[in-house]
Design a protein around this motif. Structure first.
Motif, PDB file in Angstrom:
ATOM      1  N   ARG A 173      20.602   8.876 -13.346  1.00 41.47           N
ATOM      2  CA  ARG A 173      20.359   7.606 -12.688  1.00 41.47           C
ATOM      3  C   ARG A 173      20.992   6.486 -13.506  1.00 41.47           C
ATOM      4  O   ARG A 173      20.962   6.514 -14.739  1.00 41.47           O
ATOM      5  CB  ARG A 173      18.852   7.357 -12.537  1.00 41.47           C
ATOM      6  N   LEU A 193      32.971   0.174  -3.870  1.00 43.21           N
ATOM      7  CA  LEU A 193      31.908   0.917  -3.209  1.00 43.21           C
ATOM      8  C   LEU A 193      32.218   1.028  -1.720  1.00 43.21           C
ATOM      9  O   LEU A 193      32.793   0.120  -1.135  1.00 43.21           O
ATOM     10  CB  LEU A 193      30.561   0.201  -3.394  1.00 43.21           C
ATOM     11  N   LEU A 238      24.916  -0.814  -7.917  1.00 46.93           N
ATOM     12  CA  LEU A 238      24.901   0.443  -8.680  1.00 46.93           C
ATOM     13  C   LEU A 238      23.590   0.628  -9.429  1.00 46.93           C
ATOM     14  O   LEU A 238      23.168   1.754  -9.712  1.00 46.93           O
ATOM     15  CB  LEU A 238      26.061   0.467  -9.689  1.00 46.93           C
ATOM     16  N   ARG A 272      20.691   3.491  -9.030  1.00 50.01           N
ATOM     17  CA  ARG A 272      21.134   4.571  -8.152  1.00 50.01           C
ATOM     18  C   ARG A 272      21.210   5.899  -8.887  1.00 50.01           C
ATOM     19  O   ARG A 272      21.575   5.970 -10.062  1.00 50.01           O
ATOM     20  CB  ARG A 272      22.510   4.263  -7.541  1.00 50.01           C
ATOM     21  N   VAL A 322      23.089   9.453  -9.085  1.00 53.38           N
ATOM     22  CA  VAL A 322      24.375  10.046  -8.707  1.00 53.38           C
ATOM     23  C   VAL A 322      24.124  11.461  -8.208  1.00 53.38           C
ATOM     24  O   VAL A 322      23.601  12.302  -8.938  1.00 53.38           O
ATOM     25  CB  VAL A 322      25.357  10.067  -9.900  1.00 53.38           C
ATOM     26  N   THR A 323      24.479  11.712  -6.966  1.00 53.58           N
ATOM     27  CA  THR A 323      24.155  13.008  -6.369  1.00 53.58           C
ATOM     28  C   THR A 323      25.341  13.967  -6.346  1.00 53.58           C
ATOM     29  O   THR A 323      25.175  15.153  -6.082  1.00 53.58           O
ATOM     30  CB  THR A 323      23.639  12.823  -4.939  1.00 53.58           C
ATOM     31  N   GLU A 327      29.375   6.443   2.198  1.00 56.05           N
ATOM     32  CA  GLU A 327      29.853   7.821   2.154  1.00 56.05           C
ATOM     33  C   GLU A 327      30.274   8.308   3.538  1.00 56.05           C
ATOM     34  O   GLU A 327      31.283   8.994   3.691  1.00 56.05           O
ATOM     35  CB  GLU A 327      28.767   8.727   1.571  1.00 56.05           C
ATOM     36  N   ARG A 387      29.029  10.178  -5.408  1.00 51.97           N
ATOM     37  CA  ARG A 387      28.095   9.951  -4.305  1.00 51.97           C
ATOM     38  C   ARG A 387      26.761   9.470  -4.859  1.00 51.97           C
ATOM     39  O   ARG A 387      26.283   9.981  -5.878  1.00 51.97           O
ATOM     40  CB  ARG A 387      27.918  11.246  -3.516  1.00 51.97           C
ATOM     41  N   LEU A 388      26.195   8.507  -4.179  1.00 54.14           N
ATOM     42  CA  LEU A 388      24.962   7.885  -4.654  1.00 54.14           C
ATOM     43  C   LEU A 388      23.822   8.157  -3.682  1.00 54.14           C
ATOM     44  O   LEU A 388      24.057   8.484  -2.515  1.00 54.14           O
ATOM     45  CB  LEU A 388      25.167   6.372  -4.820  1.00 54.14           C
ATOM     46  N   ASP A 389      22.608   7.986  -4.167  1.00 52.03           N
ATOM     47  CA  ASP A 389      21.446   8.397  -3.374  1.00 52.03           C
ATOM     48  C   ASP A 389      21.077   7.421  -2.254  1.00 52.03           C
ATOM     49  O   ASP A 389      20.124   7.654  -1.518  1.00 52.03           O
ATOM     50  CB  ASP A 389      20.232   8.631  -4.282  1.00 52.03           C
ATOM     51  N   ASP A 390      21.841   6.329  -2.115  1.00 52.40           N
ATOM     52  CA  ASP A 390      21.538   5.401  -1.020  1.00 52.40           C
ATOM     53  C   ASP A 390      22.596   5.465   0.075  1.00 52.40           C
ATOM     54  O   ASP A 390      22.682   4.578   0.923  1.00 52.40           O
ATOM     55  CB  ASP A 390      21.424   3.965  -1.555  1.00 52.40           C
TER      56      ASP A 390
END
Length: 295
Positions: A22, A132, A45, A48, A50-51, A135, A63-66
């Motif tokens: 995170r 940004l 950022l 967040r 990072v997935t 996705e 890729r981010l969790d939002d």
DNA sequence: ACATAGACCTGTTGGC
DNA sequence: TGCCAACAGGTCTATG
């Protein structure tokens, strides 16, 4: 630094630290790289998770969790490095950390992760950039819509090459550097792939296609050479000339396997060739080649 | 469609 | 040793 193998090397180095981490805070040391950071970049950022971390052509995509994705391009001289809590202390640093920490002038972005690690983006020439995007809209993003085939993907072969090059009068060198056709090649690996396949950078791209649209033997050799040289370079951790380092600070070593790049005046390594490597400018870029075995 | 030149930046290298 | 032009892994724009 970066052609496909270097970017892929960076991705592999960053992933273990970044994915699943995170972002506590994003620190921008200036307001722009090649482009200004988008409004609220750091704020968006912050916090967040990072997935995932992917590569498309020479782009990195975190890729981010939002539902957002952090897009990064390294330009000519961009590099990421990782510093852990250990590095940050007064304890002895590794040679690389020492060297880099002397000159933080070009540390432009610092991602402070929960747990204390830092991911630092350094880029002296600032040809790189970050932004940004959503996705779900990546495929339609201006950076991605026009990108060509991934040369290391399953789908890339001589037939694809032939389809891309059919009817093109442009020079082979230019066609291979065109990211709209094949995405990820740059000056070094184009020179190396052309040498491996015995093809002159001055050939017309369309020469590699038969009248019926099928790939000529030269296209078979070239497609194979592209896959091989990129694959070997990825395995070697990329090429370290000036800027490229793996995220842990170690050097890639594929530069030792160059057959033509930067070898002006040296003997061609092709068995029994006896030619001498030349450098010639094409479209404002240096082409290195052997005029004897590259036809 | 295609080639060329210039732009963006800074650092390093090679030749004199 | 010092200086300066040339050059560097990328991409975008303008122009012919």
């Amino acid at each position: 630094m970066p052609e496909l193998p270097e970017v892929e090397t960076v991705r592999r180095g960053l992933a273990p630290v970044l994915v699943g981490a995170r972002i506590r805070r994003a620190e921008l040391r200036r307001s722009d790289l090649r482009f200004p950071f988008p409004p609220d970049f750091a704020k968006n950022l912050q916090g967040r998770l990072v997935t995932g971390l992917d590569r498309r052509a020479k782009y990195l995509v975190a890729r981010l969790d939002d539902g957002a994705a952090l897009i990064a391009h390294l330009g000519m001289s961009g590099a990421f490095r990782i510093e852990t809590l250990q590095d940050a202390g007064a304890a002895p640093l590794g040679a690389f950390a020492m060297a880099r920490s002397k000159d933080p002038t070009h540390d432009h972005v610092i991602l402070h992760l929960e747990g204390g690690a830092r991911v630092i983006y350094n880029d002296p020439r600032r040809f790189g950039f970050m932004t940004l995007a959503l996705e779900a809209e990546l495929e339609a993003h201006p950076f991605f819509t026009h990108l060509g085939v991934e040369p290391l993907s399953q789908g890339f072969d001589a037939r694809v090459l032939a389809r891309l090059f059919a009817g093109r009068k442009t020079l082979l060198k230019s066609a291979l550097l065109d990211q709209k056709l094949i995405a990820g090649l740059g000056n070094i690996y184009v020179c190396e792939a052309l040498h491996r396949s015995g093809l002159s950078p001055f050939r017309a791209a369309g020469d590699l296609v038969k009248a019926n649209g099928a790939p000529a033997r030269s296209a078979q050799r070239l497609a194979r050479a592209i896959r091989d040289v990129l694959g070997e370079a990825v395995e070697a951790g990329g090429s370290s000339l000036r800027d490229h380092r793996r995220a842990d600070g170690s050097l890639g070593y594929f530069q030792h396997r160059f057959q033509v790049y930067g070898r002006t005046g040296e003997a061609c390594a092709t068995p029994c060739c006896g030619g001498t490597i030349l450098r010639q400018t094409q479209n404002g870029r240096s082409s290195f080649f052997c005029p004897k075995c590259q036809r």
